[in-house]
Write a protein that holds these residues in place. Structure first.
Motif, mmCIF file in Angstrom:
data_model
loop_
_atom_site.group_PDB
_atom_site.id
_atom_site.type_symbol
_atom_site.label_atom_id
_atom_site.label_comp_id
_atom_site.label_asym_id
_atom_site.label_seq_id
_atom_site.Cartn_x
_atom_site.Cartn_y
_atom_site.Cartn_z
ATOM 1 N N LEU A 188 0.839 -1.199 0.000
ATOM 2 C CA LEU A 188 0.000 0.000 0.000
ATOM 3 C C LEU A 188 0.874 1.248 0.000
ATOM 4 C CD1 LEU A 188 -2.624 -1.218 2.614
ATOM 5 C CD2 LEU A 188 -2.827 -1.260 0.128
ATOM 6 N N ALA A 189 0.235 2.390 -0.123
ATOM 7 C CA ALA A 189 0.991 3.636 -0.262
ATOM 8 C C ALA A 189 0.750 4.590 0.896
ATOM 9 C CB ALA A 189 0.570 4.317 -1.562
ATOM 10 N N GLU A 208 3.559 7.256 -11.561
ATOM 11 C CA GLU A 208 2.544 6.466 -12.270
ATOM 12 C C GLU A 208 1.168 7.068 -12.109
ATOM 13 O OE1 GLU A 208 2.656 2.492 -10.750
ATOM 14 O OE2 GLU A 208 4.672 2.119 -11.534
ATOM 15 N N GLU A 209 0.316 6.867 -13.110
ATOM 16 C CA GLU A 209 -1.057 7.338 -12.952
ATOM 17 C C GLU A 209 -1.727 6.504 -11.851
ATOM 18 O OE1 GLU A 209 -2.937 6.795 -16.772
ATOM 19 O OE2 GLU A 209 -2.567 4.650 -16.773
ATOM 20 N N LYS A 210 -2.582 7.155 -11.057
ATOM 21 C CA LYS A 210 -3.329 6.442 -10.024
ATOM 22 C C LYS A 210 -4.753 6.292 -10.527
ATOM 23 C CE LYS A 210 -4.142 6.286 -5.026
ATOM 24 N NZ LYS A 210 -5.503 5.800 -4.950
ATOM 25 N N ARG A 215 -8.337 -2.764 -6.765
ATOM 26 C CA ARG A 215 -7.044 -3.451 -6.787
ATOM 27 C C ARG A 215 -7.250 -4.927 -7.114
ATOM 28 N NH1 ARG A 215 -2.336 -1.885 -3.798
ATOM 29 N NH2 ARG A 215 -0.582 -3.078 -4.605
ATOM 30 N N ARG A 230 -7.914 -6.757 -2.812
ATOM 31 C CA ARG A 230 -6.885 -6.384 -1.823
ATOM 32 C C ARG A 230 -7.109 -7.077 -0.490
ATOM 33 N NH1 ARG A 230 -6.811 -0.169 -0.485
ATOM 34 N NH2 ARG A 230 -6.313 -0.746 1.642
ATOM 35 N N GLU A 259 -4.849 -2.772 -11.203
ATOM 36 C CA GLU A 259 -6.140 -2.186 -10.874
ATOM 37 C C GLU A 259 -7.102 -2.582 -12.000
ATOM 38 O OE1 GLU A 259 -6.018 -0.339 -8.072
ATOM 39 O OE2 GLU A 259 -7.634 1.110 -8.168
ATOM 40 N N PHE A 299 0.496 -2.713 -12.818
ATOM 41 C CA PHE A 299 1.636 -1.846 -12.490
ATOM 42 C C PHE A 299 2.796 -2.569 -11.816
ATOM 43 C CE2 PHE A 299 -1.882 -0.801 -9.457
ATOM 44 C CZ PHE A 299 -1.371 -1.404 -8.308
ATOM 45 N N VAL A 331 0.136 0.361 -16.669
ATOM 46 C CA VAL A 331 -0.131 1.701 -16.184
ATOM 47 C C VAL A 331 0.832 2.674 -16.888
ATOM 48 C CG1 VAL A 331 1.411 2.171 -14.240
ATOM 49 C CG2 VAL A 331 -1.041 2.420 -13.938
ATOM 50 N N VAL A 361 0.859 7.915 -8.257
ATOM 51 C CA VAL A 361 1.609 7.261 -7.186
ATOM 52 C C VAL A 361 3.078 7.378 -7.577
ATOM 53 C CG1 VAL A 361 1.919 5.192 -5.800
ATOM 54 C CG2 VAL A 361 -0.285 5.614 -6.900
ATOM 55 N N LYS A 363 6.861 6.249 -6.969
ATOM 56 C CA LYS A 363 7.473 5.040 -6.390
ATOM 57 C C LYS A 363 8.986 5.067 -6.547
ATOM 58 C CE LYS A 363 3.417 2.283 -7.638
ATOM 59 N NZ LYS A 363 2.901 1.137 -8.395
ATOM 60 N N ARG A 374 2.188 -0.524 4.255
ATOM 61 C CA ARG A 374 2.240 0.784 3.638
ATOM 62 C C ARG A 374 3.704 1.121 3.515
ATOM 63 N NH1 ARG A 374 -2.439 3.109 2.602
ATOM 64 N NH2 ARG A 374 -4.063 2.149 3.829
ATOM 65 N N ASP A 388 -10.226 7.921 5.355
ATOM 66 C CA ASP A 388 -11.064 6.738 5.550
ATOM 67 C C ASP A 388 -11.350 6.642 7.041
ATOM 68 O OD1 ASP A 388 -11.104 5.911 2.881
ATOM 69 O OD2 ASP A 388 -9.101 5.061 3.099
ATOM 70 N N LYS A 492 -12.566 -2.001 2.578
ATOM 71 C CA LYS A 492 -11.614 -1.763 3.671
ATOM 72 C C LYS A 492 -12.161 -2.243 5.001
ATOM 73 C CE LYS A 492 -8.775 1.796 1.880
ATOM 74 N NZ LYS A 492 -7.966 2.951 2.264
HETATM 75 N N1 LIG Z 1 -0.217 2.998 -10.233
HETATM 76 C C1 LIG Z 1 -0.688 2.556 -9.072
HETATM 77 N N2 LIG Z 1 0.155 2.015 -8.171
HETATM 78 C C2 LIG Z 1 -0.292 1.559 -6.983
HETATM 79 N N3 LIG Z 1 -1.578 1.624 -6.585
HETATM 80 C C3 LIG Z 1 -2.462 2.165 -7.446
HETATM 81 C C4 LIG Z 1 -2.065 2.640 -8.715
HETATM 82 N N4 LIG Z 1 -3.160 3.108 -9.332
HETATM 83 C C5 LIG Z 1 -4.185 2.926 -8.497
HETATM 84 N N5 LIG Z 1 -3.793 2.361 -7.337
HETATM 85 C C6 LIG Z 1 -4.672 2.057 -6.189
HETATM 86 O O1 LIG Z 1 -4.336 2.935 -5.118
HETATM 87 C C7 LIG Z 1 -4.248 2.208 -3.911
HETATM 88 C C8 LIG Z 1 -3.119 2.761 -3.091
HETATM 89 O O2 LIG Z 1 -3.565 3.719 -2.201
HETATM 90 P P1 LIG Z 1 -3.823 3.238 -0.704
HETATM 91 O O3 LIG Z 1 -2.926 2.132 -0.409
HETATM 92 O O4 LIG Z 1 -3.777 4.376 0.196
HETATM 93 O O5 LIG Z 1 -5.255 2.626 -0.776
HETATM 94 P P2 LIG Z 1 -6.575 3.443 -0.778
HETATM 95 O O6 LIG Z 1 -6.810 3.995 0.584
HETATM 96 O O7 LIG Z 1 -7.577 2.556 -1.366
HETATM 97 O O8 LIG Z 1 -6.291 4.614 -1.711
HETATM 98 P P3 LIG Z 1 -7.293 5.766 -1.908
HETATM 99 O O9 LIG Z 1 -8.234 5.765 -0.722
HETATM 100 O O10 LIG Z 1 -6.377 6.912 -1.917
HETATM 101 O O11 LIG Z 1 -7.945 5.432 -3.188
HETATM 102 C C9 LIG Z 1 -3.935 0.815 -4.302
HETATM 103 O O12 LIG Z 1 -4.455 -0.110 -3.402
HETATM 104 C C10 LIG Z 1 -4.537 0.655 -5.676
HETATM 105 O O13 LIG Z 1 -5.826 0.105 -5.555
#
Ligand SMILES: Nc1ncnc2c1ncn2[C@@H]1O[C@H](COP(=O)(O)OP(=O)(O)OP(=O)(O)O)[C@@H](O)[C@H]1O
Length: 513
Positions: A188-189, A208-210, A215, A230, A259, A299, A331, A361, A363, A374, A388, A492
């Motif tokens: 996770l990020a 990278e584009e998000k 997931r 996830r 994704e 990705f 991606v 994102v 990396k 994370r 969240d 989640k």
């Molecule tokens: N290029 C990418 N690299 C990694 N994750 C990505 C990418 N594009 C989209 N994502 C999504 O973003 C999520 C990473 O953000 P995070 O781990 O905070 O989860 P999240 O809380 O679901 O994110 P958010 O709430 O910001 O959408 C990943 O779980 C994935 O589903």
């Protein structure tokens, strides 16, 4: 194992803030744990019920029951009784549940009753416990902590590793390898407030584009393809077009991370709700697939041709991905050498937003894949920052909203595993959402009040807000300004919600003395 012993350790672990003491307490407990008790001991320590929801109302729980004098309940017996309770249904089930709860509490001492009460109401979740439990497990069995951590991430479950380790000792760790068909928890990020900050922190990076989809981890072994979310749910049967796309790739054996997202004919993303609705729906897959087709966008590559890539730097994993997956299924990304390239990174973000995506994102190119964590080397940057949070209670609405649970009490995770209320909101909800949350929160209610209900803290909701302000009325000393609901996040768990600590860290303007 006696419930009394587990309750005692759980209390002691919560009461101490010293990590080494927590670890030592858990190590002692694990040394006494029969491997057969692990499927109960681990969830109970974390404040979770293996049965999930068992629907005991506040009325039943609040009835006082005289405690037993001597502790005699074992954890396995408690678990068996709760399984029985969860199975009660049909007419007269309310009375029967009430009788079973009375019987269980009557067999428990005062201490045990308090522990059971916490468990049944879900009031305390020791989400952070897993990390300490890994160290305790290592200490108890003489296994290396890093090895235990890796095994947990590959197994996707502390419980599985604990059972194996307690039964067979450190050699059991060798059993946990990345295997096609056995999903691992995704990396996770963290958040960064701007690409400049992210690039400053990471140096050489891929931007990278998000994509705002769902997931998906894709596993392929010959003709067999499996897709996991996830939370490691198998959703293969719901996404035939994704399965077909993965089967069409050249490699015969691999694990990819990405994704799935629904794009309109012009290539722009449809709303998250459409993608999520599609992925969440089991009914009439063929019709749903025609109405809202989804595509995978990968990705990362975690394993290729039987070779585990998790410990390789991102740059090498990307190279493997590029060999396997053609352009439109990968991606988009741009590479930057460091802060000197920040303009290029910003331009990429702007282009990505123009194409309708939610952000980027960033990396670090040297970093390994830290499954289930994370990682500090993945930083997401989104112009609209959301939180969240967990719904703690809800108030009955007025006027047009009479009969609907409307105003939500929102909580973030506190250091002790409880939830600290940050504020309330009744904004941003559609009529459909109101109806849905009224039903869902009604089922989660543990206590009824004239104004509304207190609920089991289980439902995660994404909240937009305009900032934080100090407030002595809330336990963390702060409250959200203009909080509004963006969407529910059923993908989640409450353990994945944001913490008070990260929220405060993101708002130095409020917390600075
Ligand atoms: N290029 C990418 N690299 C990694 N994750 C990505 C990418 N594009 C989209 N994502 C999504 O973003 C999520 C990473 O953000 P995070 O781990 O905070 O989860 P999240 O809380 O679901 O994110 P958010 O709430 O910001 O959408 C990943 O779980 C994935 O589903």
């Amino acid at each position: 194992m006696l419930l009394a012993r587990l309750a005692q350790v759980s209390r002691e672990v919560a009461a101490t803030s010293a990590r080494s003491r927590k670890t030592a307490l858990l190590a002692e407990l694990f040394r006494e744990t029969d491997p057969d008790d692990v499927p109960v001991v681990i969830p109970y320590l974390a404040g979770r019920l293996p049965q999930g929801r068992i629907g005991i109302g506040w009325k039943v729980l609040s009835r006082p029951v005289a405690p037993a004098g001597e502790p005699g309940l074992t954890v396995r017996e408690v678990d068996a009784r709760l399984t029985e309770l969860a199975g009660v249904s049909g007419t007269g089930s309310q009375a029967e549940r009430s009788r079973l709860v009375g019987e269980l509490l009557g067999a428990a001492t005062g201490d045990e009753q308090r522990f059971l009460f916490g468990l049944l109401t879900g009031e305390v979740r020791q989400g952070a416990l897993d990390a300490v439990a890994v160290e305790g497990l290592a200490q108890a069995t003489g296994a290396p902590p890093a090895g235990v951590r890796r095994a947990v991430m590959l197994a996707g479950s502390l419980q599985t590793v604990a059972e194996a380790l307690l039964a067979d000792g450190p050699p059991a760790l060798a059993r946990f390898r990345l295997t096609v068909g056995r999903p691992v928890l995704p990396m996770l990020a963290h958040s960064a407030s701007s690409v400049a900050e992210a690039v400053q922190k990471l140096g050489a990076a891929a931007v990278e584009e998000k994509l705002d989809g769902i997931r998906v981890q894709a596993h392929r072994d010959g003709d067999t393809v499996r897709l996991y979310t996830r939370t490691l749910d198998d959703i293969t049967d719901r996404l035939p077009e994704v399965t077909a796309a993965v089967r069409g790739l050249p490699g015969g054996r691999f694990v990819l991370d990405g994704e799935v997202i629904s794009l309109d004919p012009g290539g722009r993303p449809r709303s998250f709700q459409e993608t999520a609705g599609r992925v969440g729906s089991r009914a009439d897959v063929a019709t749903a697939a025609r109405a809202v087709p989804v595509s995978p966008v990968f990705f990362d590559a975690l394993s290729v041709a039987g070779r585990d890539l998790l410990d390789l730097p991102l740059a090498e994993r990307h190279a493997e991905l590029a060999r396997l997956v053609p352009e439109p299924m990968r991606v988009r990304r741009t590479l930057v050498a460091g802060p000197q390239d920040v303009a290029a990174a910003e331009e990429f973000l702007a282009e990505t937003l123009d194409r309708g995506h939610e952000g980027v994102v960033v990396k670090g190119v040297e970093a390994a894949y830290s499954a289930g964590r994370r990682g500090a080397s993945w930083l997401k940057v989104k112009p609209v920052h959301t939180l969240d949070l967990v719904v703690l209670a809800a108030e009955w609405g007025h006027g047009r909203r009479t009969g609907k649970l409307s105003n939500l009490h929102l909580g973030a995770r506190a250091a002790d595993g409880s939830f600290a209320m940050l504020g309330k909101t009744f904004k941003g909800m559609t009529d459909a959402m109101l109806a849905w949350q009224t039903e869902r929160l009604g089922a989660l209610a543990v206590r009824e009040h004239g104004w509304g209900v207190t609920v089991r803290p289980e439902l995660v909701v994404e909240i937009a807000y305009d900032g934080l302000q100090r407030s002595s009325r809330y336990p963390a000393g702060v409250t959200l300004r203009f909080a509004r609901v963006v969407r529910y996040r059923e993908d989640k768990r409450p353990e994945d919600a944001d913490t008070v600590q990260t929220l405060l860290a993101a708002h130095p303007e409020v917390t600075a003395p």
